[in-house]
Design a protein around this motif. Structure first.
Motif, mmCIF file in Angstrom:
data_model
loop_
_atom_site.group_PDB
_atom_site.id
_atom_site.type_symbol
_atom_site.label_atom_id
_atom_site.label_comp_id
_atom_site.label_asym_id
_atom_site.label_seq_id
_atom_site.Cartn_x
_atom_site.Cartn_y
_atom_site.Cartn_z
ATOM 1 N N ASP A 75 0.810 -1.104 -0.234
ATOM 2 C CA ASP A 75 0.097 0.278 0.044
ATOM 3 C C ASP A 75 1.031 1.310 0.096
ATOM 4 O OD1 ASP A 75 -1.843 1.913 0.119
ATOM 5 O OD2 ASP A 75 -2.315 1.299 2.583
ATOM 6 N N THR A 76 0.960 1.937 -0.928
ATOM 7 C CA THR A 76 2.201 3.405 -1.102
ATOM 8 C C THR A 76 0.861 4.026 -0.451
ATOM 9 O OG1 THR A 76 0.721 3.628 -3.408
ATOM 10 C CG2 THR A 76 2.772 2.271 -3.619
ATOM 11 N N SER A 77 0.291 4.845 -0.347
ATOM 12 C CA SER A 77 -0.538 5.694 0.465
ATOM 13 C C SER A 77 0.434 5.593 1.811
ATOM 14 C CB SER A 77 -1.959 4.920 0.746
ATOM 15 O OG SER A 77 -2.259 4.208 1.517
ATOM 16 N N VAL A 78 0.909 4.461 2.511
ATOM 17 C CA VAL A 78 1.873 4.380 3.955
ATOM 18 C C VAL A 78 2.871 5.142 3.689
ATOM 19 C CG1 VAL A 78 0.339 2.385 4.662
ATOM 20 C CG2 VAL A 78 3.233 2.361 4.064
ATOM 21 N N PHE A 79 3.205 5.531 2.670
ATOM 22 C CA PHE A 79 5.025 5.745 2.516
ATOM 23 C C PHE A 79 4.986 7.820 2.601
ATOM 24 C CE2 PHE A 79 6.197 2.935 -1.458
ATOM 25 C CZ PHE A 79 5.737 1.787 -0.647
ATOM 26 N N VAL A 80 6.102 8.220 3.032
ATOM 27 C CA VAL A 80 5.977 9.486 3.643
ATOM 28 C C VAL A 80 6.223 10.783 2.384
ATOM 29 C CG1 VAL A 80 8.041 10.679 4.701
ATOM 30 C CG2 VAL A 80 7.330 8.472 5.855
ATOM 31 N N ILE A 154 12.343 1.841 6.751
ATOM 32 C CA ILE A 154 11.692 0.389 6.755
ATOM 33 C C ILE A 154 10.618 1.040 7.852
ATOM 34 C CG2 ILE A 154 12.770 -1.665 8.082
ATOM 35 C CD1 ILE A 154 15.044 -0.737 8.230
ATOM 36 N N TYR A 155 9.752 0.579 6.695
ATOM 37 C CA TYR A 155 7.621 0.331 7.002
ATOM 38 C C TYR A 155 7.991 -0.994 7.606
ATOM 39 C CZ TYR A 155 7.708 4.490 3.612
ATOM 40 O OH TYR A 155 7.619 5.924 3.224
ATOM 41 N N HIS A 156 6.828 -0.942 8.878
ATOM 42 C CA HIS A 156 6.570 -2.223 9.433
ATOM 43 C C HIS A 156 5.046 -1.673 9.221
ATOM 44 C CE1 HIS A 156 10.376 -2.885 10.696
ATOM 45 N NE2 HIS A 156 10.215 -2.217 11.187
ATOM 46 N N VAL A 183 18.685 5.604 8.352
ATOM 47 C CA VAL A 183 17.637 4.678 8.376
ATOM 48 C C VAL A 183 16.202 4.914 9.307
ATOM 49 C CG1 VAL A 183 19.332 3.064 9.776
ATOM 50 C CG2 VAL A 183 17.770 2.246 8.937
ATOM 51 N N ILE A 184 15.410 4.774 9.028
ATOM 52 C CA ILE A 184 14.425 5.271 9.712
ATOM 53 C C ILE A 184 13.575 4.146 10.187
ATOM 54 C CG2 ILE A 184 12.820 6.884 9.758
ATOM 55 C CD1 ILE A 184 13.662 8.256 8.011
ATOM 56 N N ASP A 185 12.947 3.656 11.102
ATOM 57 C CA ASP A 185 12.551 2.949 11.650
ATOM 58 C C ASP A 185 10.413 3.453 11.326
ATOM 59 O OD1 ASP A 185 13.826 0.272 11.900
ATOM 60 O OD2 ASP A 185 13.123 0.466 13.520
ATOM 61 N N LEU A 186 10.017 3.082 10.786
ATOM 62 C CA LEU A 186 8.519 3.669 10.759
ATOM 63 C C LEU A 186 7.603 2.527 11.063
ATOM 64 C CD1 LEU A 186 7.766 6.729 10.669
ATOM 65 C CD2 LEU A 186 7.215 6.478 8.554
ATOM 66 N N PHE A 187 6.255 2.637 12.001
ATOM 67 C CA PHE A 187 5.184 1.648 12.095
ATOM 68 C C PHE A 187 4.445 2.546 11.735
ATOM 69 C CE2 PHE A 187 9.197 0.950 14.422
ATOM 70 C CZ PHE A 187 8.883 -0.467 14.803
ATOM 71 N N ASN A 188 2.983 0.965 11.429
ATOM 72 C CA ASN A 188 1.921 1.879 10.304
ATOM 73 C C ASN A 188 1.593 0.395 10.737
ATOM 74 O OD1 ASN A 188 -0.153 2.472 8.854
ATOM 75 N ND2 ASN A 188 0.576 3.765 7.902
ATOM 76 N N GLU A 189 -0.138 0.052 11.768
ATOM 77 C CA GLU A 189 -0.485 -0.604 11.933
ATOM 78 C C GLU A 189 -2.542 -0.985 11.859
ATOM 79 O OE1 GLU A 189 2.389 -1.541 15.255
ATOM 80 O OE2 GLU A 189 2.134 -0.136 14.281
ATOM 81 N N ASP A 190 -3.096 -1.948 10.619
ATOM 82 C CA ASP A 190 -4.062 -1.793 10.665
ATOM 83 C C ASP A 190 -4.764 -2.966 11.539
ATOM 84 O OD1 ASP A 190 -4.593 0.384 9.055
ATOM 85 O OD2 ASP A 190 -4.157 -0.806 7.172
ATOM 86 N N VAL A 215 10.851 5.720 15.268
ATOM 87 C CA VAL A 215 9.134 6.165 15.028
ATOM 88 C C VAL A 215 7.602 5.089 15.335
ATOM 89 C CG1 VAL A 215 8.119 8.074 13.529
ATOM 90 C CG2 VAL A 215 10.835 7.922 13.546
ATOM 91 N N ASP A 216 7.509 6.327 16.440
ATOM 92 C CA ASP A 216 6.673 4.791 17.034
ATOM 93 C C ASP A 216 5.777 5.988 17.263
ATOM 94 O OD1 ASP A 216 4.907 2.358 17.046
ATOM 95 O OD2 ASP A 216 4.972 3.286 19.648
ATOM 96 N N LYS A 217 4.593 6.719 16.637
ATOM 97 C CA LYS A 217 3.747 7.843 16.594
ATOM 98 C C LYS A 217 2.611 7.640 16.521
ATOM 99 C CE LYS A 217 2.984 12.096 17.093
ATOM 100 N NZ LYS A 217 1.527 12.101 17.396
ATOM 101 N N LEU A 218 2.126 6.445 15.411
ATOM 102 C CA LEU A 218 0.686 5.915 15.250
ATOM 103 C C LEU A 218 -0.193 5.189 16.022
ATOM 104 C CD1 LEU A 218 0.941 5.658 10.993
ATOM 105 C CD2 LEU A 218 -0.014 7.379 12.909
ATOM 106 N N GLY A 219 -1.339 6.077 17.261
ATOM 107 C CA GLY A 219 -1.657 4.999 18.219
ATOM 108 C C GLY A 219 -2.319 3.115 17.383
#
Length: 415
Positions: A75-80, A154-156, A183-190, A215-219
């Motif tokens: 899902d490219t919508s999660v890309f920064v 790095i998208y998780h 390097v950036i660790d970025l978290f995005n979870e459904d 970076v763990d920002k999204l609830g």
């Protein structure tokens, strides 16, 4: 739990192309984890964060294997947006994309280590769990003298296919002489109620530079553990920044070995927590030779019944003369239910050193709020301004201007 572990282990072995020797290594790690179980308060390193109880409370029963045979759509919508960057995309624990399109292809080597088991050992049962269940393992090799022109994100990501699962990830990075990596660790979870167990190993050769951002920002309702081992040679520099906010529980561990003269390590972090969130940062900086330097600054803003923990240790061995080591933690507790625990440690066996540590916690200064309100700001605006000023000190330690601005936007800091 033992029966579930053994059942899931048989399933993962069935789908991996491993030699009998490698299967035995994974089985050895599994047996170690079964014997130890999840870390609990009996272990000094986990005295403030009982992972066994945290998993029971937030997840319940776990299964330990996800089917890595089917692909997942990226899902490219999660890309920064607004930041040109390279990408590694994990979806449900499976690597779906490795993209270094901004770089010279002959300067970066991506090595598949999946069929050569290299056990990660840190005297922690979670490393045994990771060794037993890791699927694909890659090494990212940056060649001598090459400095990546764009950062790597790095998208998780988890999607709704998984629930109450344990995901184990492993990446190795080798930065050869005079090279650099951001390097950036970025978290995005459904998906919710999962336990993510991440192990990274960074090997910095002479004059190499690593800038490492978590970076763990999204609830989200997940539980996470991240262990970063950093080996540093002569004149190398590592910079680690942690924004710890979104997950129900997250423990970041940094173990840094300053093996070469004039190596430097910088660790800066922010806890921004509310509700019942419980986060921890634990650092160990090992000064192993002379003329090395470390600096650590952790700041926390805690609301409602949130809890933050910082355990920071500076170790200086007898050969590490002329060590310069510093650590400081500060916390603002916005109500009586929030909690901050600090455990600073110095273990020094050399006599020609400059080392110090400190920790402080308290509430917002009501006199400062009153002064700002007298200048026309509302109570809420005054409160936010003071909190932003408190956190800005840490964000300004980020030496990369692009990533500094990205973090400021995520936190909502305005200057």
């Amino acid at each position: 739990m033992k029966e579930q572990l053994q059942k899931d282990f048989k399933n993962i072995i069935k789908n991996l192309n491993l030699s009998q020797k490698d299967i035995e290594i994974k089985k050895f790690s599994l047996d170690n984890f079964i014997e130890k179980g999840f870390p609990n308060r009996k272990e000094e390193d986990w005295r403030f964060s009982d992972l066994n109880q945290i998993i029971k409370k937030n997840i319940g029963e776990l299964s330990f294997y996800c089917d890595y045979t089917s692909t997942n759509k990226v899902d490219t919508s999660v890309f920064v947006d607004g930041l040109e960057h390279n990408k590694i995309v994990f979806i449900n624990g499976r690597i779906e994309k490795i993209d270094f399109d901004y770089e010279k292809k002959n300067q970066i080597e991506i090595i598949d280590q999946s069929e050569t088991i290299n056990r990660f050992s840190n005297n922690n049962s979670l490393s045994d769990l990771n060794n037993a269940f890791t699927n694909k393992c890659f090494k990212i090799l940056v060649k001598k003298g090459y400095q990546l022109s764009k950062p790597l994100i790095i998208y998780h990501t988890f999607n709704s296919k998984i629930w109450s699962k344990n995901i184990n990830l492993r990446l190795d990075f080798e930065l050869n002489q005079d090279s650099s990596l951001r390097v950036i660790d970025l978290f995005n979870e459904d998906s919710e109620k999962n336990f993510l167990n991440i192990f990274y190993n960074f090997d910095l050769k002479e004059n190499a530079i690593l800038k490492n951002y978590k970076v763990d920002k999204l609830g989200n309702k997940n539980v996470k553990y991240s262990f970063n081992n950093i080996e540093q040679d002569k004149n190398s520099i590592s910079e680690t920044f942690i924004l710890s906010s979104g997950s129900n529980f997250f423990k970041n561990e940094i173990n840094c070995n300053l093996n070469g003269k004039h190596a430097s390590a910088f660790v800066n972090g922010i806890f921004s927590l509310k509700n019942d969130k419980h986060h921890e940062i634990r650092t160990i900086i090992n000064h192993l030779t002379e003329n090395t330097k470390s600096y650590q600054l952790i700041k926390s803003v805690l609301e409602q019944s949130s809890k933050a923990v910082y355990q920071g240790k500076i170790f200086v061995n007898p050969q590490a003369q002329k060590t310069d080591g510093y650590q400081l933690s500060k916390a603002i507790l916005l109500n009586k239910e929030s909690e901050f625990n600090a455990k600073p440690e110095l273990e020094i066996y050399a006599d020609d050193v400059k080392c110090s540590h400190g920790s402080a916690s308290g509430s917002l200064n009501e006199d400062s709020i009153f002064y700002l309100m007298s200048r026309g700001l509302s109570y809420q605006q005054s409160r936010e301004l003071l909190i932003n000023g408190f956190l800005l000190d840490v964000v300004e330690k980020i030496t990369d201007s692009e990533i500094k601005n990205l973090v400021k936007n995520m936190i909502g800091i305005k200057e």
